[in-house]
Design an enzyme around this catalytic site. Structure first.
Site, short mmCIF file in Angstrom:
data_model
loop_
_atom_site.label_atom_id
_atom_site.label_comp_id
_atom_site.label_asym_id
_atom_site.label_seq_id
_atom_site.Cartn_x
_atom_site.Cartn_y
_atom_site.Cartn_z
N LYS A 243 0.70 -1.02 0.02
CA LYS A 243 0.01 -0.05 0.13
C LYS A 243 0.94 1.27 0.02
O LYS A 243 0.70 2.26 -0.75
CB LYS A 243 -0.86 0.07 1.10
CG LYS A 243 -1.67 1.27 1.48
CD LYS A 243 -2.47 1.11 2.69
CE LYS A 243 -1.62 0.83 4.14
NZ LYS A 243 -0.84 1.98 4.47
N THR A 244 1.83 1.28 0.91
CA THR A 244 2.62 2.61 1.09
C THR A 244 3.52 2.79 -0.27
O THR A 244 3.54 3.86 -0.72
CB THR A 244 3.70 2.48 2.20
OG1 THR A 244 2.92 2.28 3.45
CG2 THR A 244 4.38 3.72 2.43
N ASP B 11 -4.78 8.08 2.98
CA ASP B 11 -4.24 6.80 3.30
C ASP B 11 -5.19 5.95 4.42
O ASP B 11 -5.82 6.75 5.06
CB ASP B 11 -2.61 6.68 3.73
CG ASP B 11 -1.97 5.47 4.24
OD1 ASP B 11 -2.65 4.31 3.61
OD2 ASP B 11 -1.13 5.46 4.84
N GLU B 12 -5.34 4.83 4.49
CA GLU B 12 -5.99 4.25 5.73
C GLU B 12 -7.57 4.78 5.70
O GLU B 12 -8.13 4.87 6.86
CB GLU B 12 -5.44 4.71 7.04
CG GLU B 12 -3.89 4.00 7.22
CD GLU B 12 -3.98 2.37 7.08
OE1 GLU B 12 -4.84 1.69 7.23
OE2 GLU B 12 -2.79 1.86 7.45
N GLN C 76 -9.81 -4.34 7.64
CA GLN C 76 -8.83 -3.73 8.79
C GLN C 76 -9.41 -2.34 9.44
O GLN C 76 -8.40 -1.90 9.93
CB GLN C 76 -7.39 -3.58 8.17
CG GLN C 76 -6.93 -4.61 7.50
CD GLN C 76 -5.38 -4.52 7.46
OE1 GLN C 76 -4.40 -4.30 8.28
NE2 GLN C 76 -5.11 -4.52 6.13
N ARG D 44 -0.27 -9.92 10.91
CA ARG D 44 0.83 -9.37 11.49
C ARG D 44 2.14 -10.26 11.27
O ARG D 44 3.34 -9.77 11.34
CB ARG D 44 1.07 -8.72 12.90
CG ARG D 44 -0.26 -7.88 13.30
CD ARG D 44 -0.13 -6.33 12.57
NE ARG D 44 -1.21 -6.82 11.41
CZ ARG D 44 -1.08 -6.06 10.07
NH1 ARG D 44 -0.20 -5.27 10.11
NH2 ARG D 44 -2.15 -6.19 9.33
#
Length: 752
Positions: A34-35, A218-219, A249, A626
């Site tokens: 994503k980043t 973002d997010e 998420q 994670r």
């Protein structure tokens, strides 16, 4: 450089980066890059000439993420990024309000209240109103105010149908008036006032809509209604927005996050294409299969399926134990073995649903001499000694800040008691809301002499620090306020002194990072200085945000915005302990998820909340993803929390993971193999060998684990038994009314 990076993207990533047909929603799964997509998108916009820095606005949820994004873009293309707006919602709204402070009806040097300061202000308001904190709990009022602001509501706009609401609404209005008088804003106010500013001023709104041709978020799944409204105002009817998020998420409903914002975005921003990033570059196949199967049980998802070409990897290890002490021992034993195999402690994480679970894990780690770090403990800017120093510094800039005044007027102790402060508050109130600082001049006799020494100290500090570099100002204030001397005399004051010295270093680092002049101008302390007319500029740069603000004001602003972000301590390698919420955005080679029991994870509170179980399932999805290579799941039949034993069934989330992805392991610390996950939980629990140490002999033949029936409360399960004879009592978890302690001589429980 950019060409090489574009070639390294997979097909969906490349499509997202180079999309130019309007607004775009990218559904980015955990570990899907994503980043990388966001930073490459910015680099592509700049290098292709589709945007210049001053036309880009990028929103993140942490300052750390904003800095990381800026750094990555700067390494991809050699471009001056100074005019780009990138930061958190709070940071960007603060920037906007600084630039248009007069139109926002704020003083030029307004201060920002972090959550602790806001709570202190609310407590002070209740005291002044003579309202018992048992009748109006300060944290509940704080939550009410913040929730209202997240919904974009002022006090006058809230439904006052209920008597309960009416009192809270009145206090919300009083709180807002106090903040306005003192020249302070809380986090929610930053966003709400920015929205009101854009709604009220068509010139400003049109300016920003024309300026920001490219808006990236973002997010996106974590946005609340007010953040969404702010973005819509900035984008306008024809603007383009590039939103990246993952509805699977979304785990911050308790903070106001609204997963439906993603569906709204699709419809209201006319999104023609939805791109899914499903290739995972973090976890092995067994972990992803488990996560996919789990999250499929949630309804209303936008839908995606994570996959990897890295192979299946190891199966997920499942540990089932009798009680939480054995769980902690087993986990720590395994951690010790992994470290002996040269696994880095920094790459090992133990996750839990509730902070209360960490105690027994910490105990076992201490016994084994294994270093650990509890992630998300007190952050630097939240420590008491730092907040004291910041309060002194705030008074140099804004003497009307009553919150800061009350924090340090008697710290270090100056024999200024509660009665003196109550008398001062009464004078301030009688004078039509004068600040406490200014009200000191109206006191008389001994009260004046006592308080005047403090105000004189602040005035002298202000005079002495004029035109001095920011780090020098911080150093002088910590010394001459008496803070250093106070902590030097404390038995355990060494760490606090070190933190105060670190504040000077932090001020130095802030100047270097922001590249600003370090000297404090001589007009500091003018809280209500509004002589400068705001203006709309065509090309705003980082320097524009200062608008003649002093370095001290900017540093205080920085400290407030940094407060509340996780800052893990530097030092030697250590195991990471944290709640699942704290783990969001992190990744580790090896992860242990402990306490997977009904009532704990999913949490018992989720049973009574709308979509509560689905939120808990998303939290479990975050926990699973994670882990990179190895994942452990554990649960206990009994657990001691808050001083009492609890009887649990294993979490439904374990049953939602396919058998093919799990490997049942046996604890070497128990004397027999732990029962199979297919075996009846109740049957295993009431096995006489399993519960022998937990049950006491009593004449009523009531034992832990038995199913019983009560005439009034119905059917339940015995959680605990204690006492003998007439003192015997049992704790029973009833299906309809929850947990109750009953005297066995009276209750007449029937064994089912």
């Amino acid at each position: 450089m950019l060409k090489a990076i574009l070639q390294s993207l997979n097909a969906p990533q490349k499509e997202a980066v180079m999309y130019d047909k309007g607004s775009m929603l990218v559904l980015a799964g955990a570990g899907s890059g994503k980043t990388k997509v966001l930073t490459t998108r910015i680099a592509w916009l700049l290098s292709s000439g589709k945007a210049i820095p001053s036309t880009i606005l990028a929103v993140t949820f942490t300052n750390k993420a904003a800095k990381e994004m800026l750094f990555r873009v700067s390494t991809i293309i050699p471009h001056n990024l100074q005019g780009m707006w990138i930061g958190t919602f709070h940071g960007l709204c603060n920037r906007m309000l600084r630039m248009h402070f007069k139109e926002a009806a704020l003083p030029r040097s307004f201060q920002i209240l972090d959550m602790q300061d806001q709570l202190s202000s609310i407590k002070r308001l209740l005291r002044e109103k003579n309202i018992d904190s048992d009748l109006v709990v300060p944290k509940e009022l704080q939550r009410f105010i913040n929730n209202a602001k997240e919904e974009g509501l002022r006090a006058r706009e809230i439904d006052d149908t209920f008597q309960f609401n009416r009192k809270f609404i009145e206090l919300y209005e009083e709180y807002d008036l106090r903040c306005q008088r003192e020249g302070v804003v809380d986090f929610g106010e930053l966003l709400l006032r920015s929205v009101e500013l854009l709604q009220r001023s068509s010139d400003l709104r049109e300016h920003y809509q024309i300026r920001f041709k490219s808006i990236l978020i973002d997010e996106f799944q974590d946005t609340n209604p007010l953040q969404y409204k702010w973005l819509k105002l900035l984008t306008g009817s024809s603007g383009n927005a590039f939103a990246v998020g993952d509805d699977d998420q979304s785990i911050y409903a308790f903070r106001g996050a609204d997963t439906e914002n993603m569906e709204r975005f699709k419809n209201e921003f006319n999104v023609k294409d939805l791109i899914r990033l499903e290739q995972n570059y973090r976890s092995c196949g067994h972990i992803l299969d488990a996560a996919n199967s789990l999250i499929e049980n949630n309804k209303g998802r936008l839908g995606k399926n994570l996959w990897t070409d890295a192979g299946k990897g190891e199966k997920i290890k499942l540990i089932e134990v009798l009680e939480d002490g054995l769980e902690a021992k087993w986990v720590v034993e395994e951690v010790s073995s992994l470290i002996k195999e040269n696994k880095s402690p920094n790459e090992l994480a133990i996750l839990y649903r509730s902070n209360a679970q960490s105690r027994i894990l910490e105990h076992e780690l201490n016994k084994r001499g294994i270093s650990y770090r509890v992630y998300g403990g007190f952050r630097f800017y939240d420590r008491a000694e730092i907040k004291h120093a910041l309060a002194y510094l705030r008074l140099l800039e804004n003497s009307s800040d009553d919150n800061s005044f009350l924090r340090v007027v008697n710290f270090p102790p100056r024999k200024i008691g509660t009665k003196s402060l109550e008398a001062l508050s009464a004078i301030a109130k009688n004078e039509g809301g004068l600040s406490l600082f200014d009200s000191v001049s109206m006191t008389k006799g001994k009260l004046f002499n006592t308080l005047e020494r403090f105000t004189k100290l602040i005035k002298n500090l202000r005079s002495k620090t004029c035109d001095l570099p920011l780090p020098t100002v911080v150093d002088i204030v910590t010394k001459e306020s008496g803070l250093n001397d106070h902590y030097a005399k404390e038995k355990d004051g060494f760490d606090r002194l070190e933190n105060l010295r670190e504040l000077v270093t932090a001020a130095n680092g802030f100047l270097s990072e922001e590249k600003i002049d370090s000297r404090i101008p001589s007009n500091s302390g003018a809280a209500a200085d509004q002589t400068s007319e705001p203006e709309i500029l065509e090309d705003l740069t980082i320097e524009d945000i200062s608008l003649n603000l002093s370095p001290l004001t900017r540093f205080l602003e920085h400290a407030s915005l940094e407060s509340g972000e996780n800052q893990a301590e530097n030092g030697k390698e250590a195991i990471q302990l944290m709640t699942v919420h704290s783990a969001k955005g992190l990744e580790f080679e090896i992860v242990f998820i402990t306490g997977l029991e009904e009532g704990l994870f999913p949490h018992e509170n989720s049973l009574n909340e709308r979509d509560g179980i689905e939120e808990e399932r998303r939290l479990m999805y975050v926990a699973l993803t994670r882990a990179k290579k190895q994942l452990y799941l554990s649960y206990s039949q009994t657990r001691k929390l808050y001083g009492q034993y609890r009887y649990h069934k294993k979490s439904r989330f374990i049953n939602e993971i396919p058998e093919d992805n799990l490997n049942n392991v046996y604890s070497e610390l128990s004397e027999r193999p732990i029962f199979s996950r297919k075996e009846s939980f109740e049957k295993a629990f009431i096995d006489e060998h399993s519960v022998l140490e937990y049950q006491q002999e009593n004449e009523f033949n009531i034992k832990v684990g038995l199913s019983v029936h009560h005439k009034k409360f119905g059917r339940g399960v015995v959680l605990n038994v204690e006492g003998i004879g007439s003192e015997a009592r049992a704790q029973v978890e009833f299906e309809k009314v929850g947990s109750k302690w009953l005297a066995l001589s009276v209750a007449k429980l029937e064994v089912v």
